[in-house]
Design a protein around this motif. Structure first.
Motif, mmCIF file in Angstrom:
data_model
loop_
_atom_site.group_PDB
_atom_site.id
_atom_site.type_symbol
_atom_site.label_atom_id
_atom_site.label_comp_id
_atom_site.label_asym_id
_atom_site.label_seq_id
_atom_site.Cartn_x
_atom_site.Cartn_y
_atom_site.Cartn_z
ATOM 1 N N GLN A 283 66.594 -39.893 -8.628
ATOM 2 C CA GLN A 283 66.818 -38.898 -10.231
ATOM 3 C C GLN A 283 67.742 -38.993 -11.175
ATOM 4 O OE1 GLN A 283 67.054 -35.097 -7.859
ATOM 5 N NE2 GLN A 283 64.807 -35.345 -7.470
ATOM 6 N N HIS A 284 67.978 -39.001 -12.031
ATOM 7 C CA HIS A 284 68.687 -38.485 -13.506
ATOM 8 C C HIS A 284 69.307 -37.109 -13.681
ATOM 9 C CE1 HIS A 284 71.309 -38.775 -16.686
ATOM 10 N NE2 HIS A 284 70.199 -37.776 -17.700
ATOM 11 N N ARG A 285 70.281 -36.582 -13.277
ATOM 12 C CA ARG A 285 70.840 -35.535 -12.937
ATOM 13 C C ARG A 285 72.014 -35.389 -13.794
ATOM 14 N NH1 ARG A 285 71.374 -33.611 -7.074
ATOM 15 N NH2 ARG A 285 69.961 -34.355 -6.724
ATOM 16 N N THR A 286 71.569 -34.397 -14.562
ATOM 17 C CA THR A 286 72.828 -33.908 -15.752
ATOM 18 C C THR A 286 73.040 -32.295 -15.822
ATOM 19 O OG1 THR A 286 71.577 -32.473 -16.942
ATOM 20 C CG2 THR A 286 71.548 -34.626 -17.089
ATOM 21 N N PRO A 287 74.497 -31.229 -15.800
ATOM 22 C CA PRO A 287 74.572 -30.349 -15.306
ATOM 23 C C PRO A 287 73.080 -29.358 -16.074
ATOM 24 C CG PRO A 287 76.210 -31.078 -16.776
ATOM 25 C CD PRO A 287 74.945 -32.402 -16.732
ATOM 26 N N GLU A 288 72.000 -29.826 -16.319
ATOM 27 C CA GLU A 288 71.182 -28.848 -17.528
ATOM 28 C C GLU A 288 70.436 -28.814 -16.566
ATOM 29 O OE1 GLU A 288 71.729 -25.696 -18.190
ATOM 30 O OE2 GLU A 288 73.833 -25.953 -18.906
ATOM 31 N N ARG A 289 70.144 -30.071 -16.212
ATOM 32 C CA ARG A 289 69.350 -30.116 -15.975
ATOM 33 C C ARG A 289 68.104 -31.818 -14.941
ATOM 34 N NH1 ARG A 289 65.892 -31.923 -21.329
ATOM 35 N NH2 ARG A 289 63.565 -31.698 -20.089
ATOM 36 N N THR A 290 67.289 -32.495 -14.167
ATOM 37 C CA THR A 290 67.010 -33.244 -13.189
ATOM 38 C C THR A 290 66.078 -33.929 -14.086
ATOM 39 O OG1 THR A 290 68.251 -32.210 -11.886
ATOM 40 C CG2 THR A 290 66.424 -33.697 -11.168
ATOM 41 N N TYR A 291 66.028 -35.008 -13.970
ATOM 42 C CA TYR A 291 64.516 -36.182 -14.047
ATOM 43 C C TYR A 291 64.067 -36.734 -13.178
ATOM 44 C CZ TYR A 291 66.408 -35.066 -19.341
ATOM 45 O OH TYR A 291 66.746 -34.411 -20.153
ATOM 46 N N ARG A 292 62.875 -37.053 -13.358
ATOM 47 C CA ARG A 292 62.637 -38.232 -12.202
ATOM 48 C C ARG A 292 62.259 -39.440 -12.609
ATOM 49 N NH1 ARG A 292 56.559 -37.640 -9.745
ATOM 50 N NH2 ARG A 292 56.064 -39.367 -12.002
ATOM 51 N N LEU A 293 63.645 -40.924 -12.401
ATOM 52 C CA LEU A 293 63.378 -40.865 -12.303
ATOM 53 C C LEU A 293 62.268 -42.711 -12.156
ATOM 54 C CD1 LEU A 293 66.948 -42.579 -12.734
ATOM 55 C CD2 LEU A 293 65.499 -42.096 -14.133
ATOM 56 N N ALA A 294 62.046 -42.275 -10.547
ATOM 57 C CA ALA A 294 60.799 -42.963 -9.985
ATOM 58 C C ALA A 294 60.617 -42.347 -8.493
ATOM 59 C CB ALA A 294 61.671 -44.497 -9.779
ATOM 60 N N ALA A 295 59.209 -42.089 -8.537
ATOM 61 C CA ALA A 295 59.059 -42.259 -7.431
ATOM 62 C C ALA A 295 59.199 -43.511 -5.989
ATOM 63 C CB ALA A 295 57.372 -41.253 -6.869
ATOM 64 N N ILE A 296 59.295 -42.917 -4.642
ATOM 65 C CA ILE A 296 59.967 -44.188 -3.618
ATOM 66 C C ILE A 296 58.946 -43.567 -2.610
ATOM 67 C CG2 ILE A 296 61.468 -45.106 -2.343
ATOM 68 C CD1 ILE A 296 63.689 -44.955 -4.803
ATOM 69 N N SER A 297 57.928 -44.356 -2.133
ATOM 70 C CA SER A 297 56.812 -43.573 -0.652
ATOM 71 C C SER A 297 57.889 -44.431 0.095
ATOM 72 C CB SER A 297 55.778 -44.057 -1.144
ATOM 73 O OG SER A 297 54.694 -43.519 -0.099
ATOM 74 N N VAL A 298 58.439 -43.770 0.778
ATOM 75 C CA VAL A 298 58.741 -44.541 2.282
ATOM 76 C C VAL A 298 57.673 -44.286 3.677
ATOM 77 C CG1 VAL A 298 61.190 -45.076 3.617
ATOM 78 C CG2 VAL A 298 61.190 -43.946 1.666
ATOM 79 N N SER A 299 57.224 -45.848 4.546
ATOM 80 C CA SER A 299 56.502 -45.975 5.189
ATOM 81 C C SER A 299 57.203 -45.972 6.676
ATOM 82 C CB SER A 299 55.530 -46.435 4.892
ATOM 83 O OG SER A 299 56.190 -48.745 5.087
ATOM 84 N N ASP A 300 56.637 -45.316 7.409
ATOM 85 C CA ASP A 300 56.313 -45.531 8.787
ATOM 86 C C ASP A 300 56.610 -47.465 9.924
ATOM 87 O OD1 ASP A 300 58.402 -43.830 10.507
ATOM 88 O OD2 ASP A 300 56.488 -42.854 10.479
ATOM 89 N N ASP A 301 56.068 -47.746 8.750
ATOM 90 C CA ASP A 301 56.175 -49.607 9.104
ATOM 91 C C ASP A 301 57.987 -49.555 9.596
ATOM 92 O OD1 ASP A 301 53.703 -48.861 7.815
ATOM 93 O OD2 ASP A 301 53.730 -50.579 5.936
ATOM 94 N N GLN A 302 56.762 -50.918 10.866
ATOM 95 C CA GLN A 302 58.274 -51.456 11.251
ATOM 96 C C GLN A 302 58.709 -52.696 10.693
ATOM 97 O OE1 GLN A 302 56.751 -53.084 14.982
ATOM 98 N NE2 GLN A 302 58.847 -53.477 15.784
ATOM 99 N N LEU A 303 60.447 -52.405 10.129
ATOM 100 C CA LEU A 303 60.820 -53.596 10.397
ATOM 101 C C LEU A 303 61.236 -54.622 11.027
ATOM 102 C CD1 LEU A 303 63.927 -51.899 8.515
ATOM 103 C CD2 LEU A 303 62.063 -52.854 7.282
ATOM 104 N N GLU A 304 61.392 -56.246 10.944
ATOM 105 C CA GLU A 304 61.618 -57.537 10.498
ATOM 106 C C GLU A 304 62.774 -57.150 11.793
ATOM 107 O OE1 GLU A 304 60.597 -60.205 8.807
ATOM 108 O OE2 GLU A 304 58.628 -60.362 9.142
ATOM 109 N N GLN A 305 63.777 -56.176 11.162
ATOM 110 C CA GLN A 305 65.214 -56.738 10.770
ATOM 111 C C GLN A 305 65.568 -55.203 10.742
ATOM 112 O OE1 GLN A 305 67.347 -59.928 10.238
ATOM 113 N NE2 GLN A 305 69.387 -59.561 11.267
ATOM 114 N N SER A 306 67.101 -54.548 11.537
ATOM 115 C CA SER A 306 67.491 -53.514 10.725
ATOM 116 C C SER A 306 68.620 -53.355 10.715
ATOM 117 C CB SER A 306 67.282 -52.390 12.210
ATOM 118 O OG SER A 306 68.382 -51.025 11.551
ATOM 119 N N PHE A 307 69.420 -53.034 9.234
ATOM 120 C CA PHE A 307 70.448 -53.082 9.025
ATOM 121 C C PHE A 307 71.409 -51.692 9.547
ATOM 122 C CE2 PHE A 307 69.088 -57.370 7.100
ATOM 123 C CZ PHE A 307 69.382 -58.396 8.011
#
Length: 638
Positions: A283-307
């Motif tokens: 999001q881009h957030r200002t004092p008066e409003r918030t704009y969506r910049l991008a939608a991000i879908s976070v899956s439960d797929d397994q990671l090869e390596q965790s940081f």
């Protein structure tokens, strides 16, 4: 062939907007290059779908953004640029300390005519995220899509903390009217007062960007503000953000943040940890409003390596931290040079009639005499008193030719300012482009709406369309990261300031005087950089430095100006600089910079490390201010 259009100023020549026969825009390429490699870059017109509109844009190699060039630190590549666009061109390699003759300005080369080619030797001495863009009619070229990133990979393997992957995102907006990009005049820039704000957000060139991530993943985001004038305040609710770098390298200290602020041409490097699966919004957030910049879908797929564990470690970078001792003598020392930022407006006075003077941003401010607005400092503009219509801010259907009170609510009627952004008749409605939220966490669907809120502040820009459930966005501040905070700090996690408390921190989030801004040109709006020691202005400033010098510059954004507003100040490749202090508050987290946002009324001290001989430019990076002459060049001797 140029298209012709008529404006109220008379017959003017417009730059082309037609799409017939143009190829569609391509996807942006990632091009990995090594020292000595050659690459061809071509400026071409394309057609691109943005929301419901198919618009004519300009593109490097057919894509918006242009190709991302990934180059190892210390390398030199040869980039041949062929101009098949509309006007003569150069390419500026923003932030790079390269050889002066390849900087891409009118000081360093003859412009590339349409149909011709020029080859740049692009040297990349510093790790980080840089970008390339036009330096002739920058207002036109950047708005139409001429920008691309250069990712310089560090020679040190642990320069950045570990991450699963990297993602470069340009942040932009574009002004679309009646299904086309709003017209540009061939002979001069418009929107010179505020800069050209867009009504559609573009992230990585897309108005509806959708991204994917995995639960537990750490993604490094390289953000670049490529907009003509818009400042972005970026946040990602539901994920954790760690600020690690900016324009030209990594920070002194890594910090967890809620949001990061970018002015035009600035870059920010943020590592993002996604702890849970689900649907998120950048999001881009200002004092008066918030704009969506991008939608991000976070899956439960397994990671090869965790940081995840490494993400929680906040490192101190010794190479930047040691600069703390170096800057100490300069903190209390007087500046070597002082620059003032000043505006002069001349919008004319109606002749032969009684006039009143009104603030276009605060129409309740009316005077019988010339002067400045006590709320924002802007010059009051003259309009014919007999032609003034008074309107209720709460009930715009209530109008009068006298300053009466509203019969419905009793509120004082305010002048409907000729050319103001508020009131009926001055709003832009251009279709449905993306998502936005008001300042209270409500979602609305629609384009960026230039208007005035009911309180008459001139800074309310609520979306139109249906209202959604509360999103829980209340209480998040807009303080920005360390280099931009008035209080010497970015908004740390859990320490955000209330958004409305930050609204007065000297940022113009929207165009609050749409029609006045539209008709301002270099002829009636002059932006100036003034050397306080000599009084020299813009191109008349004559500075000379030597390689090896450290120069303390004081940047003063004057309130005694016809239009006080923020300015992103950029210095070309003579060196890079550190922010020393803002309003005498020492900068708490050092990072190498090439651009600094100087807010309205603010004084900022920077320390320029001069390393590169040649003739270099410095200017405001609001594209329309640059085109109006808010720039100068200085010499660096070996």
């Amino acid at each position: 062939m140029h298209e012709h259009g008529s404006h109220h100023h008379g017959h003017v020549v417009e730059l082309p907007r037609g799409t017939e026969g143009l190829p569609g825009a391509r996807a942006t390429e990632l091009v990995e290059l090594q020292d000595g490699d050659e690459f061809e870059l071509e400026i071409v017109p394309v057609k691109k779908q943005i929301g419901d509109s198919t618009v004519r844009m300009l593109a490097y190699n057919g894509s918006v953004p242009g190709p991302t060039l990934k180059v190892p630190q210390g390398a030199t590549i040869n980039v041949s640029v062929t101009n098949r666009g509309d006007i003569e061109a150069t390419v500026h390699w923003h932030g790079l300390r390269l050889e002066n003759r390849y900087d891409g300005t009118h000081d360093t080369q003859a412009p590339i005519p349409v149909g011709e080619t020029f080859t740049y030797q692009v040297h990349v001495p510093d790790a980080g995220n840089y970008w390339y863009h036009p330096h002739i009619r920058e207002d036109y070229g950047q708005e139409l899509g001429l920008y691309g990133n250069i990712l310089v990979t560090p020679s040190e393997g642990d320069y950045w903390p570990p991450a699963n992957r990297e993602l470069l995102l340009t942040l932009d907006d574009i002004l679309i009217e009646d299904g086309q990009i709003a017209a540009f005049r061939e002979q001069e820039a418009t929107h010179v007062a505020m800069g050209r704000f867009g009504n559609v957000m573009l992230v990585a060139g897309e108005s509806d960007l959708r991204l994917e991530a995995k639960r537990g993943e750490v993604v490094r985001f390289y953000f670049t503000d490529t907009a003509n004038t818009r400042v972005f305040n970026v946040t990602l609710p539901g994920a954790q953000m760690k600020l690690v770098g900016a324009d030209a390298g990594h920070y002194e200290r890594e910090e967890l943040v809620d949001e990061v602020l970018l002015a035009p041409s600035e870059r920010v490097v943020v590592d993002v940890f996604f702890p849970d699966a689900g649907e998120l919004e950048l999001q881009h957030r200002t004092p008066e409003r918030t704009y969506r910049l991008a939608a991000i879908s976070v899956s439960d797929d397994q990671l090869e390596q965790s940081f995840a564990d490494q993400f929680g470690q906040l490192r101190t970078n010794r190479d930047t931290a040691h600069l703390r001792k170096h800057i100490k003598p300069f903190l209390e020392a007087p500046p070597h040079k002082t620059l003032s930022f000043v505006a002069e407006m001349d919008m004319g006075i109606p002749e032969g009639v009684e006039v009143i003077y009104v603030c276009t941003m605060h129409p309740e401010v009316v005077s019988a005499e010339p002067g400045s607005c006590p709320k924002c400092g802007m010059k009051l503009l003259a309009q014919a008193a007999e032609e003034t219509t008074y309107v209720c801010p709460m009930h715009p259907e209530v109008t009068s030719d006298k300053p009466d009170r509203c019969p419905k609510c009793g509120m004082k009627l305010l002048p409907e300012v000729v050319g103001a952004g508020g009131g009926q008749g001055h709003e832009h409605h251009h279709g449905h482009h993306g998502h936005e939220h008001d300042g209270h966490g409500h979602e609305g669907h629609g384009d960026v709406h230039h208007g005035q809120n009911q309180e008459g502040h001139g800074h309310g820009h609520h979306g139109h369309g249906h209202q959604a459930e509360q999103k829980g966005h209340e209480g998040h501040g807009v303080a920005g990261h360390g280099e931009h905070g008035y209080h010497g700090h970015h908004a740390r996690r859990g320490e955000s300031e209330p958004a409305h408390d930050v609204a007065a921190q000297g940022i113009e989030w929207e165009d609050d005087m749409v029609e006045v801004n539209r008709v301002t040109t270099p002829a009636n709006m002059r932006w100036k950089l003034v050397d306080r020691d000599t009084g020299a202005e813009n191109a008349q400033i004559a500075w000379t430095f030597r390689v090896g010098e450290q120069v303390k510059l004081r940047l003063v954004n004057e309130m005694d100006s016809d239009h006080p507003m923020p300015h992103p100040f950029h210095i070309h490749g003579a060196g890079r600089f550190l922010i020393l202090a803002r309003e005498d508050v020492v900068e708490p987290n050092l990072v190498w910079k090439d651009t600094v946002l100087v807010r309205t009324g603010e004084t900022v001290d920077i320390l320029l490390d001069v390393t590169n001989p040649g003739r270099w430019m410095a200017h405001c990076h609001i594209a329309e201010h640059h085109e109006s002459g808010m720039m100068f060049s200085f010499n660096v001797e070996p």
